[in-house]
Structure formats: C-alpha cells, structure tokens
Design a protein around this motif. Sequence first.
Motif, short mmCIF file in Angstrom:
data_model
loop_
_atom_site.label_atom_id
_atom_site.label_comp_id
_atom_site.label_asym_id
_atom_site.label_seq_id
_atom_site.Cartn_x
_atom_site.Cartn_y
_atom_site.Cartn_z
N VAL A 93 0.84 -1.20 0.00
CA VAL A 93 0.00 0.00 0.00
C VAL A 93 0.87 1.24 0.00
O VAL A 93 2.03 1.21 0.42
N VAL A 94 0.33 2.35 -0.49
CA VAL A 94 1.09 3.60 -0.50
C VAL A 94 1.20 4.10 0.94
O VAL A 94 0.37 3.80 1.79
N PRO A 95 2.24 4.89 1.25
CA PRO A 95 2.53 5.26 2.66
C PRO A 95 1.71 6.42 3.20
O PRO A 95 2.17 7.14 4.06
N THR A 96 0.49 6.59 2.72
CA THR A 96 -0.40 7.62 3.26
C THR A 96 -1.81 7.06 3.27
O THR A 96 -2.25 6.45 2.29
N LEU A 97 -2.53 7.23 4.36
CA LEU A 97 -3.92 6.81 4.41
C LEU A 97 -4.77 7.89 5.07
O LEU A 97 -4.26 8.82 5.68
N LYS A 98 -6.10 7.73 4.92
CA LYS A 98 -7.05 8.69 5.49
C LYS A 98 -7.89 7.95 6.53
O LYS A 98 -8.30 6.82 6.31
N TRP A 99 -8.12 8.59 7.67
CA TRP A 99 -8.88 7.93 8.71
C TRP A 99 -9.84 8.89 9.40
O TRP A 99 -9.67 10.12 9.36
N GLY A 100 -10.84 8.33 10.05
CA GLY A 100 -11.80 9.12 10.82
C GLY A 100 -12.18 8.36 12.08
O GLY A 100 -12.32 7.14 12.07
N GLY A 101 -12.34 9.08 13.18
CA GLY A 101 -12.71 8.47 14.46
C GLY A 101 -13.32 9.50 15.38
O GLY A 101 -13.46 10.67 15.00
N PRO A 102 -13.69 9.11 16.58
CA PRO A 102 -14.23 10.07 17.55
C PRO A 102 -13.25 11.23 17.76
O PRO A 102 -12.03 11.05 17.67
N LYS A 103 -13.78 12.39 18.02
CA LYS A 103 -12.94 13.58 18.19
C LYS A 103 -11.90 13.36 19.28
O LYS A 103 -12.20 12.87 20.36
#
Length: 224
Positions: A93-103
């Motif tokens: 996988v490329v070395p950057t990902l996007k994530w989302g979670g509780p504040k």
Amino acid sequence: MRRQFGMFLGLGLITPLVPLAAAAPAVAAVAPATTSPVVAATTKDPFSKFKVSVKYTKATKRGGKITYYIKAKNLGPYDADYFGVGGFLPKGVVPTLKWGGPKGTKCVWQGQIFLCMPRYQVPVGGTTWLNFQLTLKKNTKGLAKAKVGVVAYDLPTGAENLDQEELGRLGLKGHLFMKNTATKIVWPQKRRTGSTYTPPPPPPQPKWNPPSNTYVERNEKKDT
C-alpha cells in the motif's frame, strides 16, 4: 480522559504486535520486542472483552482504494481504559492513508500496524469506532489481507498515574480481538484467443462517507 497515545510508543506496545494464526484463540498474548519492555503473555480473562464488527471493500482494482469500518463494543466486565483500534494492514500500500474516528482520536502507523487510541474510555456496554481508507500500489495483486479490530491492555487499578518506566516493569497483559479480511484485487486480462476482448469495468469504489461527527486526518507511514 485517557492517557496520551504516546504511552503506546513509549512502552513499545505497538511494534511488538504480531498477527494471530488462523487456529489461535480469540484472545491471545502480545509478543515482546527485543528493544522494548516485555509485554507478558496471559491466559486469564481480559479486563475488557470487545465484540468487533468490520465492514470493508471486498474487491478493488490495482492501485485502488480499500475502506474499513470498525465498530467495537465493550462487553466488560470492566470499563476499557487502555486500548487501541486498528490492526495489521495489507502489504503493498502507499505510505499515506485517510482515517476518521471520535474527536480527539490519535493514530500512528508503523510497519504494517495502524493503531488509533480514542480520547476517552469506553464503559461496559459502550462502543467505539474507526474508519480508514488506504490506497494500493499499482503493482500490488492477488489478495489484500488485513487483520483489524481492537488490542486491549489490562491496566491495573491504581496504575493510571505511573510513568512509562514503571508501567514497563509491570508487564502489561495484551489481548487481541481481531477479524480477518481479504480484498480481491481485480485486473482484467486479455483472452488468449486472438479475438478482441473488452474487459469489464472495474468494481465501483466505495465512497468515503464517514458519520457527521467524524474527526478526519491523514497518516503517513513511519519506517521501522
């Protein structure tokens, strides 16, 4: 409010993690690293058991994206104070990902391990969650296998204010609550018939559409 995420790094509780074998029990020990404090094995019941559900992209093209949606419920018997959500990512996988979670969630990515620590504890019966999306390298093929869920540590009562060195001497007990995933990487091939072949369109890509209260950031992979 929970401890700072840096405690995972300071105690070496991220890099020692190793994937479970297919026949391993649902609760397993965390392997120690040679340069980090030992994380002791345990056969006792964990302080907090998690029920984990995972939704993810089942098929994508080469160079495509894979999205994971993790939801974890604390079944008890105690509130979960010291745990991380994430897991072992696929290779290629490329070395950057996007994530989302509780504040307030903080994440780190080292090697194949991507782990996030929500800001607050989860009471018995409560839930936490994490969504993240990664991108495959264009030369990655076959199956993109991952193991995602929760890693929880047994933090003894009264140890909340101990420093990293003292916690390291305690030999924290680690438990994995993980699900296996496998995303098929589709790449149309020409038939060996000499006739013209029109490949089918690639499967639709999942939309990155996390809940409205999502705190979205990007993470870059750290070399190990």
